[in-house]
Write a protein that holds these residues in place. Structure first.
Motif, PDB file in Angstrom:
ATOM      1  N   ASP A  12       0.828  -1.209   0.000  1.00  0.00           N
ATOM      2  CA  ASP A  12       0.000   0.000   0.000  1.00  0.00           C
ATOM      3  C   ASP A  12       0.863   1.260   0.000  1.00  0.00           C
ATOM      4  O   ASP A  12       0.544   2.236  -0.693  1.00  0.00           O
ATOM      5  CB  ASP A  12      -0.950   0.009   1.202  1.00  0.00           C
ATOM      6  N   ASP A  13       1.956   1.236   0.741  1.00  0.00           N
ATOM      7  CA  ASP A  13       2.872   2.383   0.743  1.00  0.00           C
ATOM      8  C   ASP A  13       3.503   2.597  -0.630  1.00  0.00           C
ATOM      9  O   ASP A  13       3.631   3.736  -1.095  1.00  0.00           O
ATOM     10  CB  ASP A  13       3.987   2.188   1.782  1.00  0.00           C
ATOM     11  N   TYR A  14       3.900   1.506  -1.283  1.00  0.00           N
ATOM     12  CA  TYR A  14       4.474   1.612  -2.632  1.00  0.00           C
ATOM     13  C   TYR A  14       3.456   2.188  -3.613  1.00  0.00           C
ATOM     14  O   TYR A  14       3.778   3.052  -4.434  1.00  0.00           O
ATOM     15  CB  TYR A  14       4.953   0.254  -3.138  1.00  0.00           C
ATOM     16  N   GLN A  15       2.234   1.711  -3.543  1.00  0.00           N
ATOM     17  CA  GLN A  15       1.190   2.197  -4.445  1.00  0.00           C
ATOM     18  C   GLN A  15       0.903   3.678  -4.199  1.00  0.00           C
ATOM     19  O   GLN A  15       0.704   4.438  -5.144  1.00  0.00           O
ATOM     20  CB  GLN A  15      -0.087   1.366  -4.283  1.00  0.00           C
ATOM     21  N   GLU A  16       0.873   4.071  -2.948  1.00  0.00           N
ATOM     22  CA  GLU A  16       0.638   5.476  -2.617  1.00  0.00           C
ATOM     23  C   GLU A  16       1.779   6.355  -3.146  1.00  0.00           C
ATOM     24  O   GLU A  16       1.539   7.419  -3.725  1.00  0.00           O
ATOM     25  CB  GLU A  16       0.503   5.641  -1.105  1.00  0.00           C
ATOM     26  N   ALA A  17       3.014   5.917  -2.978  1.00  0.00           N
ATOM     27  CA  ALA A  17       4.167   6.669  -3.488  1.00  0.00           C
ATOM     28  C   ALA A  17       4.128   6.765  -5.011  1.00  0.00           C
ATOM     29  O   ALA A  17       4.426   7.824  -5.585  1.00  0.00           O
ATOM     30  CB  ALA A  17       5.462   6.013  -3.030  1.00  0.00           C
ATOM     31  N   TYR A  18       3.743   5.683  -5.664  1.00  0.00           N
ATOM     32  CA  TYR A  18       3.631   5.642  -7.126  1.00  0.00           C
ATOM     33  C   TYR A  18       2.596   6.654  -7.600  1.00  0.00           C
ATOM     34  O   TYR A  18       2.859   7.451  -8.505  1.00  0.00           O
ATOM     35  CB  TYR A  18       3.257   4.213  -7.530  1.00  0.00           C
ATOM     36  N   GLU A  19       1.416   6.644  -6.997  1.00  0.00           N
ATOM     37  CA  GLU A  19       0.361   7.587  -7.374  1.00  0.00           C
ATOM     38  C   GLU A  19       0.792   9.029  -7.126  1.00  0.00           C
ATOM     39  O   GLU A  19       0.557   9.906  -7.952  1.00  0.00           O
ATOM     40  CB  GLU A  19      -0.921   7.282  -6.597  1.00  0.00           C
ATOM     41  N   GLU A  20       1.427   9.268  -5.987  1.00  0.00           N
ATOM     42  CA  GLU A  20       1.888  10.611  -5.657  1.00  0.00           C
ATOM     43  C   GLU A  20       2.932  11.095  -6.658  1.00  0.00           C
ATOM     44  O   GLU A  20       2.916  12.243  -7.105  1.00  0.00           O
ATOM     45  CB  GLU A  20       2.471  10.610  -4.242  1.00  0.00           C
ATOM     46  N   MET A  21       3.838  10.212  -7.052  1.00  0.00           N
ATOM     47  CA  MET A  21       4.868  10.567  -8.033  1.00  0.00           C
ATOM     48  C   MET A  21       4.220  10.940  -9.368  1.00  0.00           C
ATOM     49  O   MET A  21       4.566  11.963  -9.965  1.00  0.00           O
ATOM     50  CB  MET A  21       5.833   9.393  -8.225  1.00  0.00           C
ATOM     51  N   ALA A  47       4.289  17.426 -20.500  1.00  0.00           N
ATOM     52  CA  ALA A  47       5.061  16.186 -20.378  1.00  0.00           C
ATOM     53  C   ALA A  47       4.282  15.183 -19.511  1.00  0.00           C
ATOM     54  O   ALA A  47       4.621  14.963 -18.349  1.00  0.00           O
ATOM     55  CB  ALA A  47       6.421  16.479 -19.776  1.00  0.00           C
ATOM     56  N   PRO A  48       3.249  14.592 -20.092  1.00  0.00           N
ATOM     57  CA  PRO A  48       2.434  13.660 -19.302  1.00  0.00           C
ATOM     58  C   PRO A  48       3.098  12.296 -19.153  1.00  0.00           C
ATOM     59  O   PRO A  48       3.976  11.931 -19.925  1.00  0.00           O
ATOM     60  CB  PRO A  48       1.154  13.535 -20.139  1.00  0.00           C
ATOM     61  N   TRP A  49       2.668  11.573 -18.151  1.00  0.00           N
ATOM     62  CA  TRP A  49       3.065  10.182 -17.970  1.00  0.00           C
ATOM     63  C   TRP A  49       2.018   9.305 -18.623  1.00  0.00           C
ATOM     64  O   TRP A  49       0.838   9.627 -18.633  1.00  0.00           O
ATOM     65  CB  TRP A  49       3.107   9.838 -16.478  1.00  0.00           C
ATOM     66  N   PHE A  50       2.453   8.182 -19.134  1.00  0.00           N
ATOM     67  CA  PHE A  50       1.544   7.174 -19.646  1.00  0.00           C
ATOM     68  C   PHE A  50       1.889   5.857 -18.970  1.00  0.00           C
ATOM     69  O   PHE A  50       3.041   5.441 -18.976  1.00  0.00           O
ATOM     70  CB  PHE A  50       1.688   7.010 -21.168  1.00  0.00           C
ATOM     71  N   VAL A  51       0.890   5.224 -18.401  1.00  0.00           N
ATOM     72  CA  VAL A  51       1.095   3.931 -17.778  1.00  0.00           C
ATOM     73  C   VAL A  51       0.732   2.885 -18.823  1.00  0.00           C
ATOM     74  O   VAL A  51      -0.404   2.812 -19.280  1.00  0.00           O
ATOM     75  CB  VAL A  51       0.232   3.771 -16.508  1.00  0.00           C
ATOM     76  N   VAL A  52       1.725   2.101 -19.217  1.00  0.00           N
ATOM     77  CA  VAL A  52       1.545   1.119 -20.281  1.00  0.00           C
ATOM     78  C   VAL A  52       1.576  -0.281 -19.675  1.00  0.00           C
ATOM     79  O   VAL A  52       2.558  -0.658 -19.034  1.00  0.00           O
ATOM     80  CB  VAL A  52       2.656   1.260 -21.352  1.00  0.00           C
ATOM     81  N   PRO A  53       0.510  -1.041 -19.888  1.00  0.00           N
ATOM     82  CA  PRO A  53       0.505  -2.401 -19.337  1.00  0.00           C
ATOM     83  C   PRO A  53       1.585  -3.260 -19.987  1.00  0.00           C
ATOM     84  O   PRO A  53       1.789  -3.210 -21.191  1.00  0.00           O
ATOM     85  CB  PRO A  53      -0.892  -2.922 -19.679  1.00  0.00           C
ATOM     86  N   ALA A  54       2.268  -4.042 -19.183  1.00  0.00           N
ATOM     87  CA  ALA A  54       3.370  -4.861 -19.689  1.00  0.00           C
ATOM     88  C   ALA A  54       2.997  -6.332 -19.802  1.00  0.00           C
ATOM     89  O   ALA A  54       3.782  -7.115 -20.322  1.00  0.00           O
ATOM     90  CB  ALA A  54       4.576  -4.716 -18.773  1.00  0.00           C
ATOM     91  N   ASP A  55       1.811  -6.690 -19.364  1.00  0.00           N
ATOM     92  CA  ASP A  55       1.452  -8.106 -19.356  1.00  0.00           C
ATOM     93  C   ASP A  55       0.750  -8.560 -20.633  1.00  0.00           C
ATOM     94  O   ASP A  55       0.379  -9.718 -20.754  1.00  0.00           O
ATOM     95  CB  ASP A  55       0.602  -8.433 -18.134  1.00  0.00           C
ATOM     96  N   ASN A  56       0.573  -7.648 -21.579  1.00  0.00           N
ATOM     97  CA  ASN A  56      -0.081  -7.986 -22.844  1.00  0.00           C
ATOM     98  C   ASN A  56       0.595  -7.158 -23.936  1.00  0.00           C
ATOM     99  O   ASN A  56       0.315  -5.968 -24.076  1.00  0.00           O
ATOM    100  CB  ASN A  56      -1.574  -7.674 -22.738  1.00  0.00           C
ATOM    101  N   LYS A  57       1.475  -7.787 -24.706  1.00  0.00           N
ATOM    102  CA  LYS A  57       2.305  -7.037 -25.666  1.00  0.00           C
ATOM    103  C   LYS A  57       1.487  -6.255 -26.684  1.00  0.00           C
ATOM    104  O   LYS A  57       1.746  -5.082 -26.914  1.00  0.00           O
ATOM    105  CB  LYS A  57       3.261  -7.980 -26.396  1.00  0.00           C
ATOM    106  N   TRP A  58       0.518  -6.892 -27.329  1.00  0.00           N
ATOM    107  CA  TRP A  58      -0.214  -6.197 -28.396  1.00  0.00           C
ATOM    108  C   TRP A  58      -0.979  -5.013 -27.823  1.00  0.00           C
ATOM    109  O   TRP A  58      -1.041  -3.948 -28.438  1.00  0.00           O
ATOM    110  CB  TRP A  58      -1.118  -7.139 -29.188  1.00  0.00           C
TER     111      TRP A  58
END
Length: 74
Positions: free
Chosen positions: A11-20, A29-40
Protein backbone atom coordinates in the motif's frame (compact mmCIF):
# COMPACT_ATOMS: atom_id res chain seq x y z
CA UNK A 1 11.35 -14.52 2.41
CA UNK A 2 12.29 -10.93 1.58
CA UNK A 3 9.41 -10.74 -0.92
CA UNK A 4 6.99 -11.78 1.79
CA UNK A 5 8.35 -9.11 4.12
CA UNK A 6 8.06 -6.45 1.39
CA UNK A 7 4.41 -7.28 0.66
CA UNK A 8 3.34 -5.54 3.83
CA UNK A 9 4.60 -2.30 2.22
CA UNK A 10 2.47 -2.75 -0.94
CA UNK A 11 0.00 0.00 0.00
CA UNK A 12 2.87 2.38 0.74
CA UNK A 13 4.47 1.61 -2.63
CA UNK A 14 1.19 2.20 -4.44
CA UNK A 15 0.64 5.48 -2.62
CA UNK A 16 4.17 6.67 -3.49
CA UNK A 17 3.63 5.64 -7.13
CA UNK A 18 0.36 7.59 -7.37
CA UNK A 19 1.89 10.61 -5.66
CA UNK A 20 4.87 10.57 -8.03
CA UNK A 21 2.61 10.46 -11.10
CA UNK A 22 0.36 13.24 -9.82
CA UNK A 23 3.27 15.51 -8.93
CA UNK A 24 5.46 14.99 -11.99
CA UNK A 25 3.02 14.70 -14.89
CA UNK A 26 2.26 17.95 -16.67
CA UNK A 27 0.15 18.83 -19.69
CA UNK A 28 3.35 19.35 -21.66
CA UNK A 29 5.06 16.19 -20.38
CA UNK A 30 2.43 13.66 -19.30
CA UNK A 31 3.07 10.18 -17.97
CA UNK A 32 1.54 7.17 -19.65
CA UNK A 33 1.09 3.93 -17.78
CA UNK A 34 1.54 1.12 -20.28
CA UNK A 35 0.51 -2.40 -19.34
CA UNK A 36 3.37 -4.86 -19.69
CA UNK A 37 1.45 -8.11 -19.36
CA UNK A 38 -0.08 -7.99 -22.84
CA UNK A 39 2.30 -7.04 -25.67
CA UNK A 40 -0.21 -6.20 -28.40
CA UNK A 41 -2.28 -4.06 -26.03
CA UNK A 42 0.78 -2.31 -24.61
CA UNK A 43 1.93 -1.49 -28.14
CA UNK A 44 -1.55 -0.20 -28.96
CA UNK A 45 -1.42 2.13 -25.94
CA UNK A 46 2.00 3.46 -27.00
CA UNK A 47 0.95 3.94 -30.63
CA UNK A 48 -2.23 5.75 -29.54
CA UNK A 49 -0.25 8.08 -27.27
CA UNK A 50 2.17 8.91 -30.09
CA UNK A 51 -0.64 9.57 -32.57
CA UNK A 52 -2.46 11.78 -30.09
CA UNK A 53 0.74 13.74 -29.36
CA UNK A 54 1.46 14.24 -33.07
CA UNK A 55 -2.12 15.33 -33.76
CA UNK A 56 -1.80 17.87 -30.95
CA UNK A 57 1.16 19.54 -32.65
CA UNK A 58 -1.08 20.83 -35.47
CA UNK A 59 1.70 20.38 -38.01
CA UNK A 60 1.28 21.88 -41.46
CA UNK A 61 3.38 22.61 -44.50
CA UNK A 62 4.50 26.25 -44.68
CA UNK A 63 2.72 28.56 -47.10
CA UNK A 64 4.67 29.43 -50.21
CA UNK A 65 4.11 32.24 -52.62
CA UNK A 66 3.79 31.52 -56.35
CA UNK A 67 7.40 32.42 -57.08
CA UNK A 68 8.75 29.93 -54.53
CA UNK A 69 6.36 27.23 -55.74
CA UNK A 70 7.67 27.60 -59.29
CA UNK A 71 11.25 27.14 -58.12
CA UNK A 72 10.31 23.82 -56.42
CA UNK A 73 8.55 22.39 -59.47
CA UNK A 74 10.68 20.52 -61.93
Amino acid sequence: MDDIKERKFWDDYQEAYEEMLQNTATKRAPWFVVPADNKWYGRLVVASAIIEALDGLNLAYPDMDKENRKSWRR
